[in-house]
Design an enzyme around this catalytic site. Sequence first.
Site, PDB file in Angstrom:
ATOM      1  N   CYS A 163       0.638  -1.201  -0.060  1.00  0.00           N
ATOM      2  CA  CYS A 163      -0.023  -0.104   0.015  1.00  0.00           C
ATOM      3  C   CYS A 163       0.719   1.390   0.033  1.00  0.00           C
ATOM      4  CB  CYS A 163      -1.135   0.072   1.183  1.00  0.00           C
ATOM      5  SG  CYS A 163      -2.206  -1.261   1.248  1.00  0.00           S
ATOM      6  N   HIS A 293      -2.463   7.772   6.773  1.00  0.00           N
ATOM      7  CA  HIS A 293      -2.876   6.451   6.050  1.00  0.00           C
ATOM      8  C   HIS A 293      -4.260   6.109   6.358  1.00  0.00           C
ATOM      9  CE1 HIS A 293      -2.196   3.045   3.731  1.00  0.00           C
ATOM     10  NE2 HIS A 293      -2.383   2.196   4.647  1.00  0.00           N
ATOM     11  N   HIS A 328     -10.035   2.426   0.652  1.00  0.00           N
ATOM     12  CA  HIS A 328      -8.479   2.327   0.573  1.00  0.00           C
ATOM     13  C   HIS A 328      -8.067   1.605  -0.517  1.00  0.00           C
ATOM     14  CE1 HIS A 328      -4.515   1.190   1.381  1.00  0.00           C
ATOM     15  NE2 HIS A 328      -4.624   0.273   2.372  1.00  0.00           N
TER      16      HIS A 328
END
Length: 405
Positions: A163, A293, A328
């Site tokens: 990620c 994040h 996400h």
Amino acid sequence: MTRPLSMTASTTVSAVGAGREALRAALHERRGGLRPGDFPGGPEGVWIGRVPGVEAVALPPDLASYACRNNRLAEMALRIDGFADAVAEARERHGAHRVAVCLGTSTAGIEETERAYRRRSPPGGALPGDFDFARTHDLQSLPRYVRARLGLRGPALAISTACTSGARSFLEAAVLIEAGLVDAAVVGGVDTLCRMTLMGFNSLELLSRGGPCRPCAADRDGISIGEAAALVLLERAGDAPAASPLLLGGGASSDGHHMSSPHPDGLGAVAAMRAALDAAGLAPDAVDYVNLHGTGTRANDAMEDRAVAHVFGERGVPCSSIKGWTGHTLGASGALEAVAAGICVEDGLVPGCLGVEEADPEFRSDVATGNREAPVRRVLSNSFGFGGSNCALVIGQGRAASAPA
């Protein structure tokens, strides 16, 4: 980084819509793009950030062999925001050999392989003869496609660090530019929905149930998976034709704490943030907003809160996550949020976490739950990934007058 790099042009497609203006409007209007999951073969009872219309996108005929969901989403981004034209102008300024392509992805074209697997031939189970792994599934498919589509001849790199992939692409391109190997680079990330990702996160019991993810909420219960494409043209600031947000610095670390869980005290996150501030020549008090994040899982958000408080002090800087808008988006998230950071600098916006009335009372950082209007000169944007990969970017208007960190 010795010198800032201009984010000369950018484009993005996500669940909130196609184009920078769609993202800008969604942030200001607090209008999210997450919807009940309807991806074929995906888990039930979850919400996802699916981009409508991806399946219908046709690639240029001479590049049709690259057709897969990931490259179709990349193509959607290339067609908007004047991005392809901006790259063409850079190609004319620098030469096609002097423009690199550095793109992050974690899923690449896995969905195409899933389709091919369902069509395998009995009795041996061979994959169909028309399946082209190299042009559709392979990680290098994305940068190869984008380079060919834009008529570029510079290096083409695939970055796959979970990620952090989209954010790491900025750092890899900066190295190429500073080394004098190229003069500009197309950076960013593209990741798309597929059964493997959705069912994989479901098996890890990390997906939010019954509604969109709510990063930083006291009762947060997991991630909403999304898909996105975000592309940025990076150049030396002096080569850019107009004022643009700047990449002031970036930092990365790899703490290797656990395959799927972050270090509880955020040691790797702290190292990445400090490295980014050092690279930008900034003290922590020169940052006006931290884009977290902020996935919405209990462990990630708690770790990041501790790390941010460690670097910036308790209640030291406003922070929030935009994943309540987009979900996400995995390897695209760092690039998508870099574009969002540029919008925040342009508009003086701190976008409060969506769908969160009150932040977790145990958090020590200043989590915004409603939009705030304030001067935002510099944003630090975090990305963390499986395996202990950490990355932070500093995006803003220019270097601070305060002492280096």
